[in-house]
Structures are given as C-alpha cells and as structure tokens.
Enzyme design. Structure first.
Site, short mmCIF file in Angstrom:
data_model
loop_
_atom_site.label_atom_id
_atom_site.label_comp_id
_atom_site.label_asym_id
_atom_site.label_seq_id
_atom_site.Cartn_x
_atom_site.Cartn_y
_atom_site.Cartn_z
N ASN A 203 35.23 43.77 34.22
CA ASN A 203 34.96 42.60 35.03
C ASN A 203 34.07 43.03 36.19
O ASN A 203 33.67 44.20 36.27
CB ASN A 203 36.26 41.93 35.51
CG ASN A 203 37.12 42.84 36.37
OD1 ASN A 203 36.63 43.74 37.06
ND2 ASN A 203 38.43 42.63 36.33
N ASP B 226 42.46 41.72 27.22
CA ASP B 226 42.70 42.47 25.99
C ASP B 226 42.33 41.64 24.76
O ASP B 226 41.78 42.15 23.79
CB ASP B 226 44.17 42.90 25.91
CG ASP B 226 44.54 43.88 27.01
OD1 ASP B 226 43.67 44.66 27.43
OD2 ASP B 226 45.71 43.88 27.44
N GLY C 72 33.65 32.64 31.98
CA GLY C 72 33.12 33.16 30.73
C GLY C 72 32.67 34.60 30.85
O GLY C 72 33.31 35.41 31.52
#
Length: 296
Positions: free
Chosen positions: A183, A245, A218
């Site tokens: 991220n 995950d 997204g």
C-alpha cells in the site's frame, strides 16, 4: 489450473469484536470472541485455492493444539501441506485482532513462523519450479524471503512480493520480484522515502513493477512511464481483515490473463472479502467472484 505457491506465515487469529477500540490502560466489554485461521501466508493460500488454483504452502506451525487445527484446516481447503513444518519445541503463531467500526488493530506473535528457513525454501524447489506464480510476504524471517526471491528468479517463475509488515529491503532483492504489492505507506517504507511523498512518483522510482493498493479507492499499477488506476468497488464494509491477502492471491491466480484483468479481479475479490467477517471467512470462491463481476 493455475499453480500458486505461497511462502509465508500461518497463524491462529484470536478475534474480538467491540463497539470501539480500547484506549491505553482502559478495559471495555467486547461483543463477541472467536478463533479463526489466519497468517498472511495461509490467508493468501486459502484465497488462491478458493479462486480455483492448485496451491502449495511453505511455512511452519507449532507442535500444539493450534498447530494441529491449522494443519488440518489447510488440508480441508485443498492446500498441499507437504512443506508445512511442525516445530517440536515451539508454539504456533498467533494474531490478536480487535475489530471495531469496520477497522482492525492487530498484534502478531510469530512463534513457529520465525523458524521458516532458507533451507526449507530450497527443499521446496521442485514445487516452486512448477508454479505459475509465487507469493511471499514478510511475516517470516527475511533470509527466507530473500531465498524465495532468489530461487524464484533462478527458476524463471514470477514472484509477487507483498512487503508487509513493511521495512526497507535491499534494492537487489526488490529487483528479483516480478511485482511488488504494497500500500502507499508500505511502499514509502520499502524505499526509505518520505511517507507523505506522492505514491505515483514512488511507484515510478521502484526497482520493480508496483501494483499499489489503496483500500476502497482500488489499485494503481505501472505501465511504462505512467500509472494506471483500477477503481475500487463500493460495498458495505464489515471487516477489512484479509482484504490485502485476498487481493494478492487473486493477482497471482489471474496473472496469466494479463495485468489489467488480474488487477481488476483482485480489486473485486478484495471488495467481496470485506463484506463478511474474518480474514479467511470472507474470501470468495471463483464462482462467487464471477457472478459478482457479471453484475458490476
């Protein structure tokens, strides 16, 4: 059938549901407690298996009741446990998770996961050599992560490195990955950059292609000298545990369809996963994903 090999952690998740998170030194009443199978490695393996892949897992559990239950759970999901070691003098990994308001706080105790070794990864060479994609995260020792990257690269297999929990890694290691899947915060840490830096510029600086996740917004991926946005899917959030995950597993399973389609399906699978409670409990099957995509 796509073959996916996951090298990573296996935990028993100890989950408490509450109206809010407790503050320092504070005791509050919870609403529900449950134990569920988890660990980033096992989560990704289960998600990939439910999405139709043939899955093998390289990891370790303790010689305790949790270890027996976790081992049996992998077998029930159709995941090959051949390379899951049972450590005689160690407990199984645990994750203490509090869920409140659709968010979560997690404390992980690695235990047997800290015993995954480069030698164990090398012993799985024949299995990795048959993989269409290899997934590895960072809840196991870094020398085992490095061994996975090097072996996958040597075998010519695409390795997806999910750098979580994040920490800086040598550029040489990152160059061995086919894709990095952080991220925004994890990417900055991975590159030793300012966590407030523009994530698109960081993606272009990374030494390997990046598929970056941003929750409900997204994902972004690199296409040459530009970044492409795959919008997220709007859903009612119940529990975000395991969404990343699920995303990584779907990316690995559908990578052969091309990166744009794989990222779209990964975003959809992750969105579906947060509509139900529990990391593995929310992971969709391939049929569920296909039906949902047909409606969206």
């Amino acid at each position: 059938m796509t073959r996916v090999v996951v090298v990573g952690s296996i935990n028993m998740d100890l989950v408490t549901l509450a109206r809010r998170f407790a503050g320092p030194g504070e005791t509050i009443l919870g609403e529900r407690f449950l134990t569920v199978h988890g660990g980033k490695g096992a989560n990704q393996a289960v998600a990939a298996a439910r999405l139709g892949a043939e899955v093998a897992l390289v990891g370790a559990v303790g010689d305790d009741a949790f270890g027996s239950e976790l081992h049996a759970g992998l077998a029930r999901e159709g995941i090959s446990p051949e390379h899951v070691a049972r450590i005689a003098d160690c407990g199984s990994g645990t994750a203490s998770i509090t869920v409140a308001g659709g968010e979560n706080q997690i404390i992980v105790v690695p235990a047997a996961n800290a015993r995954v070794t480069p030698a164990q990864v090398e012993r799985a060479q024949a299995t990795l050599a048959r993989a269409d994609a290899i997934l590895v995260q960072m809840e196991i020792p870094l020398d085992a992560v490095e061994a996975t990257l090097r072996l996958g690269h040597r075998l010519g297999r695409p390795v997806i490195l999910n750098p979580a929990p994040a920490q800086p890694l040598p550029v040489e290691w990152l160059q061995l990955a086919r894709y990095l899947t952080p991220n925004q915060h994890e990417l900055a840490i991975l590159l030793g950059a300012d966590t407030h830096a523009d994530f698109r510029s960081l993606m272009l600086r990374a030494p390997a292609p990046v598929v970056l996740t941003r929750g409900g917004e997204g994902a972004w991926y690199r296409d040459g000298d530009d970044t492409v946005h795959q919008p997220g899917f709007k859903v009612e959030v119940v529990d975000t545990t395991g969404a990343g995950d699920t995303f990584n597993a779907a990316l690995a399973v559908f990578l052969h369809e091309g990166l744009p389609d794989a990222v779209r399906k990964a975003c959809a699978a992750a969105a579906l996963s947060v509509t139900r409670l529990g990391a593995q409990g929310g992971m969709p099957t391939c049929a569920e994903l296909d039906r949902w995509l047909a409606q969206h």
